[in-house]
Design a protein around this motif. Structure first.
Motif, mmCIF file in Angstrom:
data_model
loop_
_atom_site.group_PDB
_atom_site.id
_atom_site.type_symbol
_atom_site.label_atom_id
_atom_site.label_comp_id
_atom_site.label_asym_id
_atom_site.label_seq_id
_atom_site.Cartn_x
_atom_site.Cartn_y
_atom_site.Cartn_z
ATOM 1 N N LYS B 329 -6.176 -16.776 2.445
ATOM 2 C CA LYS B 329 -5.383 -16.540 1.606
ATOM 3 C C LYS B 329 -6.009 -15.622 0.568
ATOM 4 O O LYS B 329 -5.206 -15.348 -0.391
ATOM 5 C CB LYS B 329 -4.292 -17.774 1.194
ATOM 6 N N THR B 331 -7.740 -12.058 -0.902
ATOM 7 C CA THR B 331 -7.258 -10.507 -0.958
ATOM 8 C C THR B 331 -8.544 -10.071 -1.169
ATOM 9 O O THR B 331 -9.228 -10.551 -2.064
ATOM 10 C CB THR B 331 -6.412 -10.058 -2.047
ATOM 11 N N LEU B 357 -9.822 -8.593 8.841
ATOM 12 C CA LEU B 357 -9.377 -9.550 8.411
ATOM 13 C C LEU B 357 -9.244 -10.277 9.762
ATOM 14 O O LEU B 357 -8.889 -10.533 10.740
ATOM 15 C CB LEU B 357 -7.951 -8.822 8.320
ATOM 16 N N SER B 359 -7.019 -13.463 9.103
ATOM 17 C CA SER B 359 -6.076 -14.070 9.459
ATOM 18 C C SER B 359 -4.272 -13.428 8.764
ATOM 19 O O SER B 359 -5.085 -11.833 8.263
ATOM 20 C CB SER B 359 -5.860 -15.732 8.341
ATOM 21 N N ASP B 360 -3.355 -14.012 8.940
ATOM 22 C CA ASP B 360 -2.184 -12.905 8.636
ATOM 23 C C ASP B 360 -1.788 -13.141 7.248
ATOM 24 O O ASP B 360 -1.318 -12.184 6.740
ATOM 25 C CB ASP B 360 -0.973 -13.632 9.517
ATOM 26 N N SER B 361 -2.810 -14.021 6.721
ATOM 27 C CA SER B 361 -2.039 -14.342 5.491
ATOM 28 C C SER B 361 -3.718 -13.918 4.312
ATOM 29 O O SER B 361 -3.037 -13.975 3.347
ATOM 30 C CB SER B 361 -2.150 -15.599 4.503
ATOM 31 N N THR B 363 -5.073 -10.264 3.086
ATOM 32 C CA THR B 363 -4.737 -9.130 2.243
ATOM 33 C C THR B 363 -5.864 -8.191 2.620
ATOM 34 O O THR B 363 -6.752 -8.588 1.521
ATOM 35 C CB THR B 363 -4.523 -9.064 1.466
ATOM 36 N N SER B 385 -9.906 -1.471 8.986
ATOM 37 C CA SER B 385 -9.186 -2.901 7.808
ATOM 38 C C SER B 385 -9.028 -3.110 9.560
ATOM 39 O O SER B 385 -7.683 -2.610 10.168
ATOM 40 C CB SER B 385 -8.171 -2.831 6.807
ATOM 41 N N SER B 387 -9.377 -6.329 12.552
ATOM 42 C CA SER B 387 -10.137 -8.489 13.307
ATOM 43 C C SER B 387 -11.153 -7.767 13.947
ATOM 44 O O SER B 387 -11.865 -6.878 14.678
ATOM 45 C CB SER B 387 -8.442 -8.746 14.135
#
Lengths: 253, 442
Positions: B329, B331, B357, B359-361, B363, B385, B387
């Motif tokens: 998570k 950021t 990035l 993971s989906d969580s 930011t 940004s 993957s």
């Protein structure tokens, strides 16, 4: 037992079926050439065998050294001894060739329950294999394929193959775009690695390569199926007559 | 010994600290430095903590500041348990300056008398004692008074560390500033203040490290002022590789004179919260400013880099290269502003921010801001940004490399391209070790 046996393989990408039921058997000690026109499914076959995730297999069976190949992750396929020489080797900035190959060699050794190579043994092995494809020491400290010429990239593929000593190597258009010197080096490397325990599937567009890597079998792939199989003389015939000749004769074959 | 844990909101806490300091001043209340302090406090107190509505803080949630119970007594720190050899970057061959909760520790610090042309000066109780000849520098950069946390620092900082590199001197050895914060009994706010003066044609390399020790959260509100005189070279590398209860505000402003060269790097590897504000005023011709940054942010952690390169004169060059990796998570924020003023013709200003990035969580917020008033300039910016590249992953996996290992290899290479810009080999090696360790958690 065959090293590789493909039965009725059907595969698609984004819903479009490319392989329409392909059959192929490769035994240890053999070299198979797969030829075919653009878009016939040659590279798809290579990608599916190596486990590229973009492709979906809808039907068929592939056994590799007695194991279900399609059930394995790409890395496990490699660890079991399947090697793909990429048509377009990938540039990886910031990772040196040496570090890449060392990681690769040791990951495979770990899978097989062998101690990792220490730095000295690794360097020794790397030097020895580098000679095989005539690459310089400096090449090893450069980032993987970054800024390499087309020929250097293909030599790097063969160098990696030499380092990993796979049971089955698939060469995906390794010859395309190579000048004659690079072609000699690349095929020379392959010939030195041939032995009774391994096998090669050489995917190519041009008969020229087969003057250097002499195949035991030549297969013609058209529209996602192998439509004709013969000896090395088939490649010459194809070169003379073109693929239309095969297409026109499919019904008789 | 005092042992009060205060639980008002953060603004009130700052006020109480300010008032406490003022009550000790007696006759010095009206000193020039204290006026600066008062102004800074008033400015902060009037507008209070920035909220998500203010443009420069829209991705930076400061609510945690109001949740921390700050202790009121941080001067009595037990140093007997401090084992400096256990500080990770201490093996770096360097002269060391230790700031413990913002105060110089002379016993731990190196003896600098032996370093020719380097003056390390330290001022205590500056409201009363002043800052000597450095009054012309201290708090003189106007940007200071526009920034809430710089204002808090000016209002509350009572000590000043000066690194003064004499004109013409090349310091070959590395200088390491080690910020240690220890709290024995509650959350702690410290306001270290550092002034670096790079004399004409001097050259120096400074590494800054930040350590939070002890079980309590620390908010380190660090302000640095750099003055690079003509033709001065300064490499300043800040390593933000701290504990999980560390919170860092870093405000750095460099004023650069003609022909000077600044290399600044922010290497954010671990910590709960980091906000970096970095700015340069390029007040002359033929100046170079290089900003480098990496961050690897996971858990619920937060790293924010706000930069501002202000080209005031012609023919200068600036380059920013920031790379981030966010997972879990985590950021990351990057906001890079480039100002090219009307006179700053023939400016070259480049900016790049690339992020991965995982993971989906996780930011990433990235935003370039270009304000260009001159017409003959070369400026570029690029922000991405995404993957991890799938083609590269497949290539590595086809060579038998486990998915996780392949990911780490690619991420390491990705951030290492920026680490490679650091001009101290041993430091690069130490950073690489920590990055590898950090990537194991992904």
């Amino acid at each position: 037992m065959a090293l590789l046996s493909i039965e009725n393989l059907k595969a698609n990408i984004n819903g479009t079926e490319i392989l329409h039921g392909l059959n192929l058997t490769v035994n240890a000690g053999e070299v198979h050439a797969i030829m075919g026109p653009n878009g016939s499914g040659k590279s798809t076959l290579a990608s599916v065998l190596a486990g590229k995730e973009d492709y979906e297999v809808t039907e068929g069976k592939v056994e590799f050294d007695g194991k279900d190949l399609l059930d394995m992750s790409p890395e496990d396929r490699a660890r079991e001894g399947l090697f793909l020489a990429f048509q377009y080797p990938v540039e990886i900035p910031g990772v040196s060739n040496a570090n890449f190959i060392k990681t690769s060699v040791n990951e495979i050794r770990k899978y097989r329950g062998i101690e990792p190579l220490d730095a000295m043994d690794f360097l020794q092995l790397m030097r020895e294999k580098a000679k095989l494809v005539e690459i310089e020491q400096s090449f090893l400290s450069r980032s993987v394929n970054e800024g390499f010429s087309g020929g250097e990239k293909k030599r790097n593929e063969i160098f990696q193959m030499a380092m990993l000593e796979p049971k089955l190597a698939i060469l995906d258009e390794t010859d395309s775009g190579l000048d004659i010197d690079a072609l000699r080096i690349v095929s020379g490397g392959v010939n030195k690695l041939r032995n009774p325990n391994n096998a090669f599937v050489v995917i190519t567009h041009y008969q020229r390569l087969l003057n250097y890597i002499v195949p035991d079998f030549v297969h013609v792939l058209v529209d996602g199926k192998i439509v004709k199989t013969g000896g090395k003389e088939l490649a010459l015939k194809l070169e003379e007559q073109g693929y239309d000749w095969v297409k026109d004769h499919i019904d008789e074959l | 010994m005092e042992n009060t844990t205060i639980k008002y909101d953060f603004k009130e806490y700052v006020k109480s600290q300010f008032e406490k300091l003022q009550s000790t001043l007696n006759g010095s209340v009206g000193s020039e430095l204290n006026l600066l302090r008062k102004n800074a406090f008033d400015k902060f107190f009037l507008s209070g903590l920035p909220t998500l509505k203010s443009e420069n803080w829209k991705y930076t949630n400061l609510a945690f500041l109001n949740k921390l119970s700050f202790t009121d007594s941080y001067s009595n720190v037990d140093l007997s348990k401090l084992e400096t050899s256990k500080l990770f970057y201490n093996s770096l061959k360097s002269h060391k300056i230790y700031l413990i909760n913002g105060k110089l520790d002379e016993n731990l610090s190196s003896n600098f008398n032996s370093v020719n042309g380097l003056k390390i000066e330290y001022f205590e109780n500056i409201s009363i004692n002043g800052v000597g000849d450095y009054a012309n520098y201290y708090g003189k950069l106007t940007s200071m008074s526009e920034h809430p946390f710089a204002n808090i620092n000016t209002a509350l900082a009572d000590n000043l560390l000066v690194v003064n590199i004499s004109p013409g001197v090349i310091i070959e050895d590395i200088l390491q500033i080690i910020n240690i914060n220890i709290s024995n009994e509650g959350a702690l706010l410290t306001n270290p203040r550092i002034l670096v003066i790079s004399g004409k044609s001097s050259s120096a390399k400074i590494v800054e490290n930040n350590y939070t020790l002890g079980d309590f959260p620390v908010v380190r509100n660090l302000v640095k002022e750099f003055y690079l005189e003509e033709n001065a070279h300064l490499n300043y590398y800040k390593i933000q590789d701290d504990s999980n209860n560390s919170h860092l505000f870093d405000f750095t402003h460099a004023e650069q004179k003609r022909d000077s060269h600044l290399d600044e790097a922010a290497i954010s590897i671990n910590g709960k919260f980091v906000r970096n504000d970095l700015r340069s005023t390029l007040d002359g011709e033929n100046i170079e400013s290089h900003y480098y940054g990496i961050f690897i942010v996971g858990a619920n952690d937060f790293v924010d880099n706000h930069t501002f390169v202000d080209h005031a004169k012609p023919n200068s060059y600036s380059n920013e290269n920031y790379r981030g990796v966010a997972f879990d998570k985590g950021t990351g924020v990057f906001n890079g502003k480039i100002m090219v003023r009307r006179d700053a013709q023939k400016t070259n200003a480049y900016q790049s921010n690339k992020n991965v990035l995982l993971s989906d969580s996780a930011t990433i917020n990235t935003k370039p801001e270009l304000e260009i008033y001159a017409d003959d300039v070369k400026c570029s910016h690029g922000a991405t940004s995404g993957s991890i590249d799938k083609t590269s992953m497949f290539y590595l996996r086809q060579r038998g490399i486990e998915k996780k290992v392949a990911e780490r290899l690619l991420l390491f290479a990705f951030v290492n391209e920026v680490v490679n810009e650091i001009k101290i080999e041993q430091l690069r090696e130490l950073i690489d070790l920590r990055i590898e360790e950090k990537l194991l958690n992904i």
